[in-house]
Motif scaffolding. Structure first.
Motif, PDB file in Angstrom:
ATOM      1  N   GLY A  91       0.805  -1.216   0.000  1.00 27.09           N
ATOM      2  CA  GLY A  91       0.000   0.000   0.000  1.00 27.09           C
ATOM      3  C   GLY A  91       0.836   1.264   0.000  1.00 27.09           C
ATOM      4  O   GLY A  91       0.534   2.225  -0.714  1.00 27.09           O
ATOM      5  N   ILE A  92       1.900   1.273   0.798  1.00 27.71           N
ATOM      6  CA  ILE A  92       2.771   2.448   0.850  1.00 27.71           C
ATOM      7  C   ILE A  92       3.429   2.677  -0.504  1.00 27.71           C
ATOM      8  O   ILE A  92       3.492   3.823  -1.008  1.00 27.71           O
ATOM      9  CB  ILE A  92       3.837   2.283   1.948  1.00 27.71           C
ATOM     10  N   LEU A 108      -3.927   9.777  -1.079  1.00 27.26           N
ATOM     11  CA  LEU A 108      -4.658   9.912   0.184  1.00 27.26           C
ATOM     12  C   LEU A 108      -5.636   8.755   0.373  1.00 27.26           C
ATOM     13  O   LEU A 108      -5.711   8.160   1.460  1.00 27.26           O
ATOM     14  CB  LEU A 108      -5.407  11.246   0.210  1.00 27.26           C
ATOM     15  N   ALA A 109      -6.366   8.405  -0.689  1.00 32.06           N
ATOM     16  CA  ALA A 109      -7.333   7.310  -0.580  1.00 32.06           C
ATOM     17  C   ALA A 109      -6.635   5.989  -0.261  1.00 32.06           C
ATOM     18  O   ALA A 109      -7.152   5.167   0.518  1.00 32.06           O
ATOM     19  CB  ALA A 109      -8.132   7.192  -1.882  1.00 32.06           C
ATOM     20  N   THR A 110      -5.454   5.778  -0.829  1.00 33.09           N
ATOM     21  CA  THR A 110      -4.713   4.541  -0.565  1.00 33.09           C
ATOM     22  C   THR A 110      -4.264   4.474   0.883  1.00 33.09           C
ATOM     23  O   THR A 110      -4.402   3.440   1.555  1.00 33.09           O
ATOM     24  CB  THR A 110      -3.497   4.443  -1.505  1.00 33.09           C
ATOM     25  N   ILE A 170       9.056  -0.505   5.973  1.00 28.54           N
ATOM     26  CA  ILE A 170       9.520   0.701   5.319  1.00 28.54           C
ATOM     27  C   ILE A 170       8.801   1.900   5.932  1.00 28.54           C
ATOM     28  O   ILE A 170       7.707   1.772   6.494  1.00 28.54           O
ATOM     29  CB  ILE A 170       9.289   0.661   3.796  1.00 28.54           C
ATOM     30  N   THR A 171       9.424   3.054   5.853  1.00 30.79           N
ATOM     31  CA  THR A 171       8.839   4.290   6.376  1.00 30.79           C
ATOM     32  C   THR A 171       8.215   5.067   5.236  1.00 30.79           C
ATOM     33  O   THR A 171       8.895   5.375   4.258  1.00 30.79           O
ATOM     34  CB  THR A 171       9.907   5.156   7.051  1.00 30.79           C
ATOM     35  N   PRO A 172       6.916   5.384   5.310  1.00 30.78           N
ATOM     36  CA  PRO A 172       6.287   6.142   4.224  1.00 30.78           C
ATOM     37  C   PRO A 172       6.888   7.540   4.103  1.00 30.78           C
ATOM     38  O   PRO A 172       7.200   8.177   5.107  1.00 30.78           O
ATOM     39  CB  PRO A 172       4.812   6.195   4.632  1.00 30.78           C
ATOM     40  N   GLN A 173       7.062   7.989   2.875  1.00 38.34           N
ATOM     41  CA  GLN A 173       7.655   9.296   2.618  1.00 38.34           C
ATOM     42  C   GLN A 173       6.570  10.358   2.559  1.00 38.34           C
ATOM     43  O   GLN A 173       5.580  10.206   1.831  1.00 38.34           O
ATOM     44  CB  GLN A 173       8.438   9.277   1.308  1.00 38.34           C
TER      45      GLN A 173
END
Length: 317
Positions: A91-92, A108-110, A170-173
């Motif tokens: 998803g990210i 945003l929706a994801t 993982i860290t979302p950007q």
């Protein structure tokens, strides 16, 4: 391409290069993004015009991973933590492919879809707030931060800690945004030095910083003062760490008279003052250059002394 730190990360970077040379571009992108090479990953998609292919690939991965959530037993015999990590990562990456193309609504929706399944993933909910802010959905962004604060406090009150080993995440950007004020001071408020000083498992200071910045960027100083006042009552430790820098931020924003609500509050509730709760005995406003507190050696100057300096400069200008 700048190599990642760590033996495993460097090996992944080298493997990504080999895959790219072999024509396995999406596999190369996946490795680069997994191991934190976001800029190189975005450049690969841009140069090879692979955005549409990446969207299709990660949308399929997301649907497959979502089907595995909560399955008993989990798909392919994997445990629930691995299934959730796979869902989260797909998803990210899909959301970031949208972000690379400035498809903000889809990104945003994801993220919102991810948050429904992972309600306590605060890094994802933080990105949601930033995307809402970018879309000028300011009330929604602030509501998102307050909801996170409430949930973090609930979790902090729970006994015990979850020390189970977790899959690598993982860290979302975050999306690129631009605000006002002193960028260095804002970054300082969000910096690692504060996190290390906070003993809470789920610190709330980053949400308060985002809320205050949203209000100050839009010159809603009365709203910012209300947030600070509530913070001083509910979480004195966080207020102490933020108040010192907030006085400098108000000065740097050049708010003039609009900054008075915050300055008055900070002056009356100096975090170094033993009478911080007894606001009825606060010194009169405006302060004079002779107004000083004694007995504080923890900082070179207190927030009250900074405010005195601001008031003095404005009188002489």
């Amino acid at each position: 391409m700048k190599p990642c730190s760590g033996v495993a990360d460097q090996a992944a970077t080298q493997l990504a290069r080999i895959q790219e040379k072999s024509g396995k571009d999406l596999e190369s992108f996946d490795l680069l993004r997994t191991y934190g090479q976001t800029g190189a990953a975005e450049l690969l998609l841009t140069n090879k015009n692979l955005f549409a292919a990446a969207e299709t690939d990660y949308a399929k991965r997301l649907e497959a991973a979502k089907a595995g959530l909560g399955a008993k037993p989990a798909v392919d015999g994997e445990n629930d933590a691995v299934a959730r990590a796979r869902f989260r990562e797909a998803g990210i990456k899909l959301a970031e492919v949208y972000q690379f193309q400035k498809k903000w609504d889809r990104a945003l929706a994801t993220y919102q879809s991810l948050a429904e399944a992972l309600p306590d993933d605060f890094s994802i909910r933080g990105i949601i707030a930033q995307l809402q802010e970018r879309a000028e959905q300011y009330d929604e962004a602030i509501a998102t931060h307050f909801a996170m604060i409430q949930r973090k406090r609930e979790l902090n009150r729970l006994a015990g800690r979850d020390d189970k080993a977790k899959p690598r995440e993982i860290t979302p950007q975050p999306p690129k945004t631009r605000g006002g004020g002193d960028e260095w001071v804002w970054n300082n408020l969000n910096g690692g030095w504060y996190s290390r000083s906070n003993t809470q498992r789920y610190p709330v200071h980053d949400d308060y910083v985002a809320i205050l910045r949203s209000y100050l960027d839009r010159k809603k100083t009365s709203k910012a003062a209300e947030v600070l006042r509530d913070l001083a009552r509910e979480d004195l430790n966080t207020f102490r760490w933020m108040a010192y820098s907030m006085a400098r931020l108000v000065d740097n924003y050049n708010l003039g008279a609009e900054g008075l609500p915050i300055l008055r509050l900070l002056y009356s509730m100096d975090p170094e003052d033993s009478d911080v709760w007894e606001t009825t005995r606060a010194p009169s406003w405006p302060p004079t250059s002779s107004t000083r507190r004694s007995g504080s050696s923890r900082r070179s100057s207190t927030s009250r002394e900074i405010i005195v300096g601001i008031a003095t400069r404005r009188r002489s200008s």
